[in-house]
Design a protein around this motif. Structure first.
Motif, PDB file in Angstrom:
ATOM      1  N   GLY A  72       1.459  11.915 -15.366  1.00 48.63           N
ATOM      2  CA  GLY A  72       1.031  12.915 -14.403  1.00 48.63           C
ATOM      3  C   GLY A  72      -0.015  12.430 -13.419  1.00 48.63           C
ATOM      4  N   LEU A  73      -0.194  11.116 -13.314  1.00 52.14           N
ATOM      5  CA  LEU A  73      -1.187  10.555 -12.392  1.00 52.14           C
ATOM      6  C   LEU A  73      -0.524  10.354 -11.028  1.00 52.14           C
ATOM      7  N   GLN A  74      -0.312  11.467 -10.338  1.00 53.77           N
ATOM      8  CA  GLN A  74       0.484  11.429  -9.116  1.00 53.77           C
ATOM      9  C   GLN A  74      -0.205  10.661  -7.991  1.00 53.77           C
ATOM     10  N   LEU A  75      -1.518  10.814  -7.845  1.00 51.62           N
ATOM     11  CA  LEU A  75      -2.231  10.115  -6.776  1.00 51.62           C
ATOM     12  C   LEU A  75      -2.205   8.611  -7.009  1.00 51.62           C
ATOM     13  N   ASP A  76      -2.448   8.190  -8.258  1.00 52.49           N
ATOM     14  CA  ASP A  76      -2.383   6.761  -8.575  1.00 52.49           C
ATOM     15  C   ASP A  76      -0.981   6.218  -8.325  1.00 52.49           C
ATOM     16  N   ALA A  77       0.025   6.982  -8.729  1.00 54.61           N
ATOM     17  CA  ALA A  77       1.404   6.544  -8.528  1.00 54.61           C
ATOM     18  C   ALA A  77       1.733   6.425  -7.043  1.00 54.61           C
ATOM     19  N   ALA A  78       1.257   7.398  -6.244  1.00 55.09           N
ATOM     20  CA  ALA A  78       1.522   7.358  -4.802  1.00 55.09           C
ATOM     21  C   ALA A  78       0.875   6.128  -4.174  1.00 55.09           C
ATOM     22  N   ASN A  79      -0.373   5.826  -4.552  1.00 50.81           N
ATOM     23  CA  ASN A  79      -1.053   4.644  -4.017  1.00 50.81           C
ATOM     24  C   ASN A  79      -0.320   3.361  -4.410  1.00 50.81           C
ATOM     25  N   ASP A  80       0.092   3.280  -5.662  1.00 53.71           N
ATOM     26  CA  ASP A  80       0.774   2.069  -6.125  1.00 53.71           C
ATOM     27  C   ASP A  80       2.162   1.927  -5.512  1.00 53.71           C
ATOM     28  N   LEU A  81       2.796   3.046  -5.196  1.00 55.25           N
ATOM     29  CA  LEU A  81       4.099   2.973  -4.527  1.00 55.25           C
ATOM     30  C   LEU A  81       3.969   2.375  -3.127  1.00 55.25           C
ATOM     31  N   VAL A  82       2.880   2.704  -2.426  1.00 55.39           N
ATOM     32  CA  VAL A  82       2.641   2.094  -1.112  1.00 55.39           C
ATOM     33  C   VAL A  82       2.482   0.590  -1.260  1.00 55.39           C
ATOM     34  N   ILE A  83       1.698   0.163  -2.251  1.00 56.12           N
ATOM     35  CA  ILE A  83       1.503  -1.264  -2.510  1.00 56.12           C
ATOM     36  C   ILE A  83       2.830  -1.927  -2.854  1.00 56.12           C
ATOM     37  N   GLN A  84       3.621  -1.275  -3.690  1.00 55.76           N
ATOM     38  CA  GLN A  84       4.899  -1.855  -4.106  1.00 55.76           C
ATOM     39  C   GLN A  84       5.865  -1.994  -2.933  1.00 55.76           C
ATOM     40  N   ARG A  85       5.929  -0.968  -2.086  1.00 54.92           N
ATOM     41  CA  ARG A  85       6.835  -1.043  -0.937  1.00 54.92           C
ATOM     42  C   ARG A  85       6.429  -2.187  -0.004  1.00 54.92           C
ATOM     43  N   ASN A  86       5.122  -2.354   0.214  1.00 49.64           N
ATOM     44  CA  ASN A  86       4.660  -3.451   1.067  1.00 49.64           C
ATOM     45  C   ASN A  86       4.978  -4.803   0.447  1.00 49.64           C
ATOM     46  N   LEU A  87       4.821  -4.907  -0.876  1.00 49.46           N
ATOM     47  CA  LEU A  87       5.142  -6.153  -1.562  1.00 49.46           C
ATOM     48  C   LEU A  87       6.629  -6.478  -1.429  1.00 49.46           C
ATOM     49  N   LEU A  88       7.485  -5.470  -1.596  1.00 47.34           N
ATOM     50  CA  LEU A  88       8.923  -5.699  -1.517  1.00 47.34           C
ATOM     51  C   LEU A  88       9.355  -6.061  -0.101  1.00 47.34           C
ATOM     52  N   LYS A  89       8.722  -5.447   0.904  1.00 51.80           N
ATOM     53  CA  LYS A  89       9.037  -5.808   2.295  1.00 51.80           C
ATOM     54  C   LYS A  89       8.665  -7.261   2.564  1.00 51.80           C
ATOM     55  N   ARG A  90       7.516  -7.661   2.056  1.00 51.40           N
ATOM     56  CA  ARG A  90       7.083  -9.048   2.246  1.00 51.40           C
ATOM     57  C   ARG A  90       8.017 -10.007   1.517  1.00 51.40           C
ATOM     58  N   LEU A  91       8.401  -9.655   0.298  1.00 57.37           N
ATOM     59  CA  LEU A  91       9.332 -10.482  -0.470  1.00 57.37           C
ATOM     60  C   LEU A  91      10.668 -10.595   0.254  1.00 57.37           C
ATOM     61  N   GLU A  92      11.130  -9.497   0.827  1.00 55.88           N
ATOM     62  CA  GLU A  92      12.397  -9.518   1.555  1.00 55.88           C
ATOM     63  C   GLU A  92      12.325 -10.449   2.763  1.00 55.88           C
ATOM     64  N   ARG A  93      11.211 -10.394   3.501  1.00 60.49           N
ATOM     65  CA  ARG A  93      11.052 -11.289   4.659  1.00 60.49           C
ATOM     66  C   ARG A  93      11.035 -12.745   4.217  1.00 60.49           C
ATOM     67  N   GLN A  94      10.330 -13.035   3.135  1.00 56.34           N
ATOM     68  CA  GLN A  94      10.277 -14.403   2.646  1.00 56.34           C
ATOM     69  C   GLN A  94      11.655 -14.876   2.201  1.00 56.34           C
ATOM     70  N   LEU A  95      12.383 -14.011   1.513  1.00 60.26           N
ATOM     71  CA  LEU A  95      13.705 -14.393   1.025  1.00 60.26           C
ATOM     72  C   LEU A  95      14.663 -14.622   2.184  1.00 60.26           C
ATOM     73  N   ASP A  96      14.622 -13.764   3.186  1.00 59.97           N
ATOM     74  CA  ASP A  96      15.467 -13.958   4.359  1.00 59.97           C
ATOM     75  C   ASP A  96      15.169 -15.298   5.034  1.00 59.97           C
ATOM     76  N   TYR A  97      13.884 -15.635   5.102  1.00 64.83           N
ATOM     77  CA  TYR A  97      13.487 -16.891   5.760  1.00 64.83           C
ATOM     78  C   TYR A  97      14.026 -18.104   5.003  1.00 64.83           C
ATOM     79  N   VAL A  98      13.808 -18.144   3.681  1.00 62.29           N
ATOM     80  CA  VAL A  98      14.236 -19.332   2.935  1.00 62.29           C
ATOM     81  C   VAL A  98      15.757 -19.432   2.881  1.00 62.29           C
TER      82      VAL A  98
END
Length: 277
Positions: free
Chosen positions: A98-124
């Motif tokens: 039920g830690l909705q605020l913590d989950a929302a903050n971590d989801l933002v971090i996760q989405r940014n991490l996945l976008k960065r990973l996707e850019r790196q993977l596309d490049y290599v």
């Protein structure tokens, strides 16, 4: 990555009853993995709340990571994928608790991490600089090694207020990681310094950079070539947690270390880095 795959998955998820996986009670800290379970299904007459939107966002992020792994991200960026898996498990536990605020903050971090990973993977993939090993057993061994090194480098990595001095536990971690890295020459490091939200932006940038440089100094003392260690700083612009409470500020005063292949491009926030500085 083919964005149509992700879009198709999201449409399919909208038709489901909200099934997903989350953590077994009592798992935390090093126990980031969790068994397959399911959220309670959303009934037709049940009002939807913010928690259901967060669960859906979690599911989309989980499927995004699944697609990246299918496209061989784990072979090219094992430590980053390992970090994303840990984030995914932590968010699931937060949703369960039920830690909705913590989950929302971590989801933002996760989405940014996945976008960065996707850019790196596309490049290599365009550069053809990452090829999965032909021997799958050897490849799995490399992934396990990368995960071990990553965990050592990103544990006990917080700093005291206005300080760039490393805590003793982290120094021990750096020593152990250096021994492994000296035996396996295929990796380089990107050390990024962070600061909490207190203070002026320029001061925080300099303080965060000094923290990254101090980590590099210790790694070099332990025998790791400085050419394999790059430093960067984001100041207070990439907090791990939102807020100004003392424990939040402590968590945000940290370094994060990415484990990269030697020929992997550096994705820098600022032009502060060079092996050997």
């Amino acid at each position: 990555m083919n964005k149509r795959h992700l879009f198709g998955l999201s449409l399919g998820l909208l038709a489901l009853s909200g099934c997903t996986s989350f953590a077994e009670p009592g798992k935390g800290g090093e126990a980031e993995n969790y068994p397959q379970a399911a959220f309670s299904p959303v009934m037709p007459d049940q009002p939807l709340g913010p928690e259901h939107g967060l669960r859906f966002d979690w599911e989309l992020a989980a499927r995004h990571l699944d697609i990246l792994i299918l496209e061989k991200a784990e072979w090219c960026f094992p430590a980053t994928v390992h970090q994303a898996k840990q984030n995914e498990a932590r968010i699931a536990r937060e949703l369960e608790g039920g830690l909705q605020l913590d989950a929302a903050n971590d989801l933002v971090i996760q989405r940014n991490l996945l976008k960065r990973l996707e850019r790196q993977l596309d490049y290599v993939k365009r550069q053809e600089t990452c090829t999965p090993p032909s021997d799958s057993n050897n490849g799995n061994s490399d992934i396990a090694l990368a995960q071990t090194i990553y965990d050592l480098l990103n544990r006990d990595n917080q700093f005291a207020f206005n300080s760039a001095e490393l805590n003793p536990k982290y120094v021990v971690n750096l020593s152990e990681a250096s021994q492994l890295l000296n035996k396996h020459q295929d990796f380089k490091l990107l050390v990024t310094g962070h600061a909490d939200a207190m203070g002026e932006e320029d001061f925080n940038q300099d303080l965060a950079l000094n923290r990254a440089k101090q980590v590099k100094r210790y790694l070099s003392i332990f025998g790791l070539s400085s050419d394999r260690i790059h430093v960067d700083s984001v100041g207070s612009n990439d907090p791990y947690l939102a807020g100004t409470e003392p424990h939040v500020r402590l968590t945000n005063r940290r370094v994060t270390i990415e484990l990269l292949q030697l020929d992997q491009p550096l994705m820098l926030e600022n032009n502060h880095t060079n092996g050997g500085n």
